[in-house]
Design an enzyme around this catalytic site. Sequence first.
Site, PDB file in Angstrom:
ATOM      1  N   CYS A 130       1.006  -1.101   0.070  1.00 14.85           N
ATOM      2  CA  CYS A 130       0.032  -0.030   0.086  1.00 14.85           C
ATOM      3  C   CYS A 130       0.950   1.260   0.012  1.00 14.85           C
ATOM      4  O   CYS A 130       0.731   2.441  -0.663  1.00 14.85           O
ATOM      5  CB  CYS A 130      -1.095   0.137   1.235  1.00 14.85           C
ATOM      6  SG  CYS A 130      -0.153  -0.281   2.823  1.00 14.85           S
ATOM      7  N   THR A 131       2.124   1.140   0.753  1.00 23.73           N
ATOM      8  CA  THR A 131       3.063   2.299   0.735  1.00 23.73           C
ATOM      9  C   THR A 131       3.579   2.536  -0.501  1.00 23.73           C
ATOM     10  O   THR A 131       3.413   3.670  -1.139  1.00 23.73           O
ATOM     11  CB  THR A 131       3.856   1.995   1.450  1.00 23.73           C
ATOM     12  OG1 THR A 131       3.616   1.891   2.820  1.00 23.73           O
ATOM     13  CG2 THR A 131       4.988   3.044   1.736  1.00 23.73           C
TER      14      THR A 131
END
Length: 444
Positions: A218-219
């Site tokens: 997600c980062t």
Amino acid sequence: MRMLVDGDAGSTSDWDDRWNHIKKFLERSGPFMHPDFEPSTESLQFMLETCKILVIGAGGLGCELLKNLALSGFRNIHVVDMDNIDVSNLNRQFLFRAKDVGRPKADVAADFINSRVPGCCVIPYFKKIQDLDETFYRQFHIIVCGLDSIVARRWMNGMLLSLLVYEDGVLDPSSIIPLIDGGTEGFKGNARVILPGMTACIDCTLELYPPQINFPMCTIASMPRLPEHCIEYVRILQWPKEMPFGDDMALDGDDPEHIQWVYQKSLERAAEFSITGVTYRLTQGVVKRIIPAVASTNAAIAAACATEVFKIASSAYLPLNNYMVFNDVDGLYTYTFEAERKENCSACSQVPSDLHFSPSSKLQEVLDYLTESTSLQMKSPAITTTMDGKNKTLYLQSVASIEQRTRPNLTKTLKELGLADGQELAVADVTTPQTVLFKLCFTS
Ligand SMILES: [Zn+2]
């Protein structure tokens, strides 16, 4: 003046006062001396003439170790390394020159020390540690590791544990070969002293080596903060989508055109999020998972390891107890603690570990546990058992034909495979020269 005798290498190469720096530690007493040590000339004689040291690895740590040991009076040194010299080694692996590129590290390192340090005899082995057997390892008084691989470290640890002799459950201390282990990663390092069978072994503290850390997806995908996040985005998501060098062309970290493409795209991604610091070099580092080697970290860790070899060989000082961490990222920090033995360590505890599974669990779940458990971290475990007096291979990955034949077992349940509660499973893996025994404990 002393007569020089041909062929008497030990004395022809010694000049007056040659070992004065060492004698100060061994031939007079001092406040840090081992309480049972009597200063004498014997320790130095033992180091010069008898003590046999094995150095594993002739790279960044290995070059430092060989130099330190040779200058400390050790003359009977063997070194094992399986690599050839690469031009990128030359900035810190100081026993090598440009003319040596392509030659085996062990051979060149041994030649260098032998010609530079009179009387020192380094014997090289251009081999994998796995190609040498028990008889070879048994001949050494102390083994010191400068390795960059956890698997190799664990294998070496397993080898020294396999040399231990137990009589009626009591360890014969003469079968113990001390293992001094050094490791570095960028600006971080550690040095430890392992007395196999007595103090914490490599596998006892396996949880200290976390599996490779990856950035959360997600980062990478939606909120990058670091230049590395941008490069990972291009590597993982953009490359497979755009296939810039044609379908099926995998990203090759050694191909400058590939790295150039990833670099340009990473710059664009970084600009979008106002992130700075994406460079060609960093791109290559992230793609190839390179942690830069730092010469000063290697020097500090190798010095600590060589000091431990000296302390143990001479028995003049108490050894490190037993794990030193070192960090010179920002200033300098070190800390020493006593790593404890793990009661049920699968490598050194002498008791088969229990595997708790339900009879309806599939063999695949057992395999996953062996590879994913932080205390085991096996790589490609082969599982065998004994049934009706016969050895039966349940699963084996490393030989294609056997893998194919045993693969259907993975989806069978333990009950379907005919395994019983309390059954012993023998597991072989690249992380150890011995098979590891487990006891199957059925849960309901
Ligand atoms: Zn252990």
